[in-house]
Design an enzyme around this catalytic site. Structure first.
Site, PDB file in Angstrom:
ATOM      1  CB  SER A 121       8.337  31.471  36.456  1.00 27.71           C
ATOM      2  OG  SER A 121       7.487  32.039  35.464  1.00 27.71           O
ATOM      3  CE1 TYR A 146       5.432  26.852  35.598  1.00 29.50           C
ATOM      4  CE2 TYR A 146       5.099  29.196  35.180  1.00 29.50           C
ATOM      5  CZ  TYR A 146       5.931  28.077  35.190  1.00 29.50           C
ATOM      6  OH  TYR A 146       7.242  28.199  34.809  1.00 29.50           O
TER       7      TYR A 146
HETATM    8  N1  LIG Z   1      10.695  27.541  29.257  1.00 32.28           N
HETATM    9  C1  LIG Z   1      10.438  28.730  29.796  1.00 32.28           C
HETATM   10  O1  LIG Z   1      10.238  29.725  29.083  1.00 32.28           O
HETATM   11  C2  LIG Z   1      10.401  28.889  31.288  1.00 32.28           C
HETATM   12  C3  LIG Z   1      10.135  30.174  31.803  1.00 32.28           C
HETATM   13  C4  LIG Z   1      10.118  30.357  33.185  1.00 32.28           C
HETATM   14  C5  LIG Z   1      10.380  29.283  34.019  1.00 32.28           C
HETATM   15  N2  LIG Z   1      10.622  28.045  33.490  1.00 32.28           N
HETATM   16  C6  LIG Z   1      10.900  26.959  34.432  1.00 32.28           C
HETATM   17  O2  LIG Z   1      12.083  26.293  34.019  1.00 32.28           O
HETATM   18  C7  LIG Z   1      12.029  24.915  34.433  1.00 32.28           C
HETATM   19  C8  LIG Z   1      12.274  24.021  33.244  1.00 32.28           C
HETATM   20  O3  LIG Z   1      11.268  24.291  32.270  1.00 32.28           O
HETATM   21  P1  LIG Z   1      11.376  23.780  30.758  1.00 32.28           P
HETATM   22  O4  LIG Z   1      10.861  24.883  29.924  1.00 32.28           O
HETATM   23  O5  LIG Z   1      12.690  23.183  30.503  1.00 32.28           O
HETATM   24  O6  LIG Z   1      10.223  22.654  30.810  1.00 32.28           O
HETATM   25  P2  LIG Z   1      10.030  21.302  30.000  1.00 32.28           P
HETATM   26  O7  LIG Z   1      10.745  21.348  28.709  1.00 32.28           O
HETATM   27  O8  LIG Z   1       8.558  21.075  29.986  1.00 32.28           O
HETATM   28  O9  LIG Z   1      10.737  20.226  30.956  1.00 32.28           O
HETATM   29  C9  LIG Z   1      10.212  19.982  32.225  1.00 32.28           C
HETATM   30  C10 LIG Z   1      11.010  18.891  32.888  1.00 32.28           C
HETATM   31  O10 LIG Z   1      10.409  18.624  34.163  1.00 32.28           O
HETATM   32  C11 LIG Z   1      10.169  17.227  34.239  1.00 32.28           C
HETATM   33  N3  LIG Z   1       9.066  16.873  35.123  1.00 32.28           N
HETATM   34  C12 LIG Z   1       7.817  17.373  35.140  1.00 32.28           C
HETATM   35  N4  LIG Z   1       7.088  16.764  36.091  1.00 32.28           N
HETATM   36  C13 LIG Z   1       7.898  15.858  36.683  1.00 32.28           C
HETATM   37  C14 LIG Z   1       7.735  14.930  37.724  1.00 32.28           C
HETATM   38  N5  LIG Z   1       6.585  14.761  38.374  1.00 32.28           N
HETATM   39  N6  LIG Z   1       8.803  14.163  38.076  1.00 32.28           N
HETATM   40  C15 LIG Z   1       9.976  14.310  37.431  1.00 32.28           C
HETATM   41  N7  LIG Z   1      10.194  15.176  36.433  1.00 32.28           N
HETATM   42  C16 LIG Z   1       9.162  15.932  36.064  1.00 32.28           C
HETATM   43  C17 LIG Z   1       9.901  16.811  32.808  1.00 32.28           C
HETATM   44  O11 LIG Z   1       9.995  15.400  32.703  1.00 32.28           O
HETATM   45  P3  LIG Z   1       9.242  14.583  31.513  1.00 32.28           P
HETATM   46  O12 LIG Z   1      10.136  14.671  30.318  1.00 32.28           O
HETATM   47  O13 LIG Z   1       9.102  13.212  32.050  1.00 32.28           O
HETATM   48  O14 LIG Z   1       7.918  15.261  31.291  1.00 32.28           O
HETATM   49  C18 LIG Z   1      10.999  17.586  32.094  1.00 32.28           C
HETATM   50  O15 LIG Z   1      12.221  16.945  32.252  1.00 32.28           O
HETATM   51  C19 LIG Z   1      10.667  24.734  35.072  1.00 32.28           C
HETATM   52  O16 LIG Z   1      10.786  24.904  36.460  1.00 32.28           O
HETATM   53  C20 LIG Z   1       9.850  25.880  34.486  1.00 32.28           C
HETATM   54  O17 LIG Z   1       8.761  26.227  35.299  1.00 32.28           O
HETATM   55  C21 LIG Z   1      10.632  27.830  32.152  1.00 32.28           C
END
Ligand SMILES: NC(=O)c1ccc[n+]([C@@H]2O[C@H](COP(=O)([O-])OP(=O)(O)OC[C@H]3O[C@@H](n4cnc5c(N)ncnc54)[C@H](OP(=O)(O)O)[C@@H]3O)[C@@H](O)[C@H]2O)c1
Length: 266
Positions: free
Chosen positions: A153, A166
């Site tokens: 990120s 974070y």
């Molecule tokens: N979206 C953005 O703009 C953005 C920007 C920079 C980086 N990122 C990174 O991209 C990645 C994906 O983000 P996203 O936006 O797709 O997030 P998201 O929609 O919140 O999805 C997060 C995923 O992680 C899972 N998770 C969280 N804690 C967990 C645990 N203890 N055990 C197993 N699974 C767990 C969630 O499962 P549940 O469904 O059970 O909660 C969900 O499947 C992350 O690493 C995030 O930091 C995202």
């Protein structure tokens, strides 16, 4: 990114689509039930990999399977912070590991968050990613190589108000990427940090609802679709990305976008 390394390896990148064949590879995507993780499961499967993903709920696995339709992928009910469940998950070897699962919270200034919530973020976003990496690495080294992608990120490199956990966790993950590259890069381990941009997922919905920093003010319409980082992640799994191993990459880099066949940013 090392632009010259990329051009050396892929000099005709403007003339053809990148090679996207992952046939014969087995991949694991953590947190693959929604958001960028689910899009990555789809992209890797469409590229020919046998894809496994984790979800911490049965409902999450079922929802992902519905969203995937006839695209095959195997869901595993695993909370990433459960060390025993994680060890069992790696009873089978994987060629590709995508450390994607993460949480954004606790969102709040340092005096307003609890140490317990802060520690849960680090356990989920950093320690669990370390554990998955450690479990995958042993197998990969024994088998002569493998690919690990740590979803990074911009927060790994720039603090944001209200995101101390974070930012610290993602900064630690970026250093883990470098440490793995230093220790195992010469044993066939290709590891990448990959910042996916600002993507339209539930995590961004949580961020918008918090209203605490400039990221929370971004209009939803300005966010990228999850399939863009997913396609770049699939490209990183191919030999075309070899020269970039060990680096922290950002989807906003024009060369990376072109190499992964993504549209240029406006
Ligand atoms: N979206 C953005 O703009 C953005 C920007 C920079 C980086 N990122 C990174 O991209 C990645 C994906 O983000 P996203 O936006 O797709 O997030 P998201 O929609 O919140 O999805 C997060 C995923 O992680 C899972 N998770 C969280 N804690 C967990 C645990 N203890 N055990 C197993 N699974 C767990 C969630 O499962 P549940 O469904 O059970 O909660 C969900 O499947 C992350 O690493 C995030 O930091 C995202």
């Amino acid at each position: 990114m090392d632009r010259h390394a990329l051009l050396r390896l892929n000099p005709t990148r403007h003339c053809r689509r990148p090679t996207m064949t992952l046939t014969g590879k087995t991949a694991l995507v953590t947190g693959g039930n929604r958001g960028i993780g689910l899009a990555t499961v789809r992209a890797l499967a469409l590229a020919g990999a046998a894809v496994h993903f984790t979800s911490r709920s049965a409902a999450g696995i079922a929802a992902a399977q519905r969203a995937l339709g006839d695209i095959p992928a195997t869901g595993h009910l695993v909370n990433m912070t459960d060390r025993l469940a994680m060890t069992t998950l790696f009873d089978q070897p994987f060629d590709i590991l995508v450390n994607n699962a993460a949480i954004i919270g606790p969102i709040g200034r340092i005096l307003d968050v609890s140490v317990e919530d802060w520690a849960l973020n680090i356990d989920t976003n950093l320690t669990a990613a370390f554990h998955a990496t450690q479990l995958a690495l042993g197998q990969m080294v024994a088998r002569g190589g493998g690919t690990i992608i740590n979803i990074s990120s911009g927060a790994a490199h720039r603090p944001q108000e209200g995101w101390s956990a974070y930012c610290a966790g993602k900064a630690g993950l970026a250093m883990l990427t470098r440490a793995v590259h230093m220790e195992y890069g010469d044993q066939g381990i290709r590891i990448f940090g990959f910042a996916p941009g600002v993507v339209d997922t539930d995590m961004q919905g949580t961020i918008r609802a918090s209203g605490i920093n400039p990221v929370s003010q971004l209009p939803r319409e300005s966010l990228a679709p999850a399939d863009h980082p997913a396609r770049a992640i699939a490209w990183l799994c191919t030999p075309a990305a070899d020269a970039l191993a060990g680096q922290e990459l950002d989807i906003r880099a024009p060369d990376l976008r072109a190499a992964a066949d993504l549209p240029p940013l406006a």
